[in-house]
Design a protein around this motif. Sequence first.
Motif, PDB file in Angstrom:
ATOM      1  N   GLU A 137       0.507  -1.493  -0.011  1.00  0.00           N
ATOM      2  CA  GLU A 137       0.093  -0.258   0.370  1.00  0.00           C
ATOM      3  C   GLU A 137       0.950   1.326  -0.383  1.00  0.00           C
ATOM      4  N   GLN A 138       2.027   1.255   0.585  1.00  0.00           N
ATOM      5  CA  GLN A 138       2.687   2.763   0.860  1.00  0.00           C
ATOM      6  C   GLN A 138       3.578   2.586  -0.457  1.00  0.00           C
ATOM      7  N   ARG A 139       4.345   1.846  -1.219  1.00  0.00           N
ATOM      8  CA  ARG A 139       5.104   1.590  -2.502  1.00  0.00           C
ATOM      9  C   ARG A 139       3.792   2.129  -3.433  1.00  0.00           C
ATOM     10  N   SER A 140       2.777   1.908  -3.218  1.00  0.00           N
ATOM     11  CA  SER A 140       1.512   2.088  -4.167  1.00  0.00           C
ATOM     12  C   SER A 140       1.456   3.608  -4.416  1.00  0.00           C
TER      13      SER A 140
ATOM     14  N   LEU B 251      -7.461   1.213 -12.266  1.00  0.00           N
ATOM     15  CA  LEU B 251      -7.139   0.425 -11.175  1.00  0.00           C
ATOM     16  C   LEU B 251      -6.611   0.900 -10.074  1.00  0.00           C
ATOM     17  N   ALA B 252      -5.079   1.464  -9.943  1.00  0.00           N
ATOM     18  CA  ALA B 252      -4.657   1.845  -9.222  1.00  0.00           C
ATOM     19  C   ALA B 252      -5.794   3.030  -8.098  1.00  0.00           C
ATOM     20  N   ALA B 253      -6.897   3.777  -9.087  1.00  0.00           N
ATOM     21  CA  ALA B 253      -7.379   4.628  -7.902  1.00  0.00           C
ATOM     22  C   ALA B 253      -8.421   3.526  -7.235  1.00  0.00           C
ATOM     23  N   VAL B 254      -9.314   2.690  -8.176  1.00  0.00           N
ATOM     24  CA  VAL B 254     -10.566   1.758  -7.639  1.00  0.00           C
ATOM     25  C   VAL B 254      -9.652   1.278  -6.337  1.00  0.00           C
ATOM     26  N   TYR B 255      -8.542   0.455  -6.557  1.00  0.00           N
ATOM     27  CA  TYR B 255      -7.752  -0.678  -5.448  1.00  0.00           C
ATOM     28  C   TYR B 255      -7.310   0.418  -4.221  1.00  0.00           C
ATOM     29  N   LEU B 256      -6.531   1.845  -4.559  1.00  0.00           N
ATOM     30  CA  LEU B 256      -6.891   2.602  -3.574  1.00  0.00           C
ATOM     31  C   LEU B 256      -7.208   2.802  -3.038  1.00  0.00           C
ATOM     32  N   SER B 257      -8.881   3.381  -3.674  1.00  0.00           N
ATOM     33  CA  SER B 257     -10.392   4.167  -2.788  1.00  0.00           C
ATOM     34  C   SER B 257     -10.586   2.706  -1.774  1.00  0.00           C
ATOM     35  N   GLN B 258      -9.711   1.835  -1.661  1.00  0.00           N
ATOM     36  CA  GLN B 258     -10.474   0.617  -1.286  1.00  0.00           C
ATOM     37  C   GLN B 258      -9.828   0.340   0.510  1.00  0.00           C
ATOM     38  N   LEU B 259      -8.510   0.784   0.316  1.00  0.00           N
ATOM     39  CA  LEU B 259      -7.561   1.038   1.055  1.00  0.00           C
ATOM     40  C   LEU B 259      -7.424   1.598   2.104  1.00  0.00           C
ATOM     41  N   ARG B 260      -7.757   3.516   0.983  1.00  0.00           N
ATOM     42  CA  ARG B 260      -7.385   4.500   2.632  1.00  0.00           C
ATOM     43  C   ARG B 260      -9.139   5.219   1.113  1.00  0.00           C
TER      44      ARG B 260
END
Length: 582
Positions: A297-300, A339-348
């Motif tokens: 997550e941090q590296r993403s 895709l990055a925004a989709v999965y980052l939105s599930q993390l943060r």
Amino acid sequence: MIDQFGYRPGDQKVAVIQQANATEEDDPNLYQHLNDTFQVIDVEAPDAPVYTASAEIWADGKIHDQSGDRVAWFDFSTVQTPGNYAIQNTRTGETSAQFAIAPDVYQNVLKTATRMYYYQRSGFEKAPPYADPRWTDRAAFLGPGQDPEARFVDDKDNAALARDMRGGWFDAGDTNKYVTFAAQPLHLLLSAYSQNPDRWPDDFNIPESNNGIPDLLDEVRYELDWFQRMQDDDGGVFIKLGTLDHNAASTPGRDRRPRFYGPKCSSSTIDLASTFAHAAVVFRDFPELQSVAATLEQRSLQAWDWFNRHPIQTECDSQEIKAGDADRDPAVQMGGAILAAVYLSQLRDDPQFHTYIRDHYSETRPFDDSMGVLYASSVVDGLMTYLQSANAPADLKAQMEADFSTLFFDQLSPFFNDIVNLDPYRAYMPDGQYHWGSNAVKSNFGNINQAISAATNDTSAAQMYTNQALGYLHYLHGVNPLGIVYLTNMYDVGAEYSANEMFHAWLGDGIYKNAQTSRSGPAPGYVTGGPNNDYTGPAEGIAERPIMRAYLDRSDSELYMWEITEPSITYQAPYIRLLSRL
């Protein structure tokens, strides 16, 4: 022609009866067998047929342009009892390959195809009990000047820029490694797990088996560990790593060529951001992987920030590192950003990601070109995941649902609805999709049909789309004009005629050349490229063949077989995704 592995009990089952290379002047008696009666026989009791019926001639005996064949269908869907069977012509006694009917009929196929990634590992010994003794090799590219101390291609003599870039998967028949080429396979494998976790046990016989983590995720993590080594301290990501010539050794473990890495690029950086975020979402559900998920997550986020601080670049790869242009066009990079925004939105819980999706999702390939959906199935997976997210804004979800409805049911559905009338082999693609790597597109046609099936509320339509998705799977398993299973050396898994050769720097020559005539043959389960109507090589006659026959079961470099039989991690993942769905 039947699926040489078999069928699940409740699925539609249609054997294709073929009169190959037909001509309009044929005497009707020459294709009398299309009108014949056929029976399903239990191979344990062949004298007591379990089902008998006539075949149905496709399109009144019309010759199919893409194959050059006349075809009939023998539907035996009512046969559902588990067992081992064959189809037999009651007049001539001719029989098909044997096949199974069983609920888990594809499990060993799935396991074998997934193990392709283990054999593609760089910097990792292939040894028993995990590797079959026929396909062993020492760990590759760990010597002086190789992956642990790779040099920058634009400053080769500068030892200060040497980097540890060991690990990861070989991309294809060559031994190079590409961040951009690996992104979609990673997304598809992660989605294959998330949507069907029960398909993925911990017993695929890789070194990480029985560690409590599904082996598919262990394999994905091996590639992601290499991705981490490709990321610079500022968040940017180097685009590729490999050699400067094509002079491969007999096995990767014997290759002593120096290795070089390419520059940082927007495409590779956003691909790392998207895959790390996706993996973090999946890995965080496992207590043993929560620290790994936090690191990803941090590296993403670092890569996301780097991407948004730099312009989109499309000319990063000089191709001095041979070969394959690792650059990506803006629409593909935008798909990675979504895709990055989709999965980052599930993390943060950060509104920037929802805003980015709102502003840019319509710029991705599924929406800027409806047929582009066949080349961006990971983006479809990601956006469908977003639609199920509880924290996505309601108005944005409503707009996306409307756009998907238009895409699926207005633009694609009329085309997909006519598949069985367009292709007697029940796996239609337009002529333009029979290009380099056409088997990957076949898999994605199946994946999109299954996605439409999942999206519709009409039960009968959902079943039709699932049947069509199965048609693409059966095509790859032998229901095609050549009657070939487009996976290598699957004889021990149930195939009667499997791809015997593939273009591969390790498993495509010498003792590995041919599954039936060489000492070892290629490792099993590699999806070959497929028929290629754009073939440019010197093999005679391919250009004159019908499109679906533009294939040779050969591995020879002088015949440019990289255009036809070379496998790739990018072909393997769509197939695995489709197989795991079905």
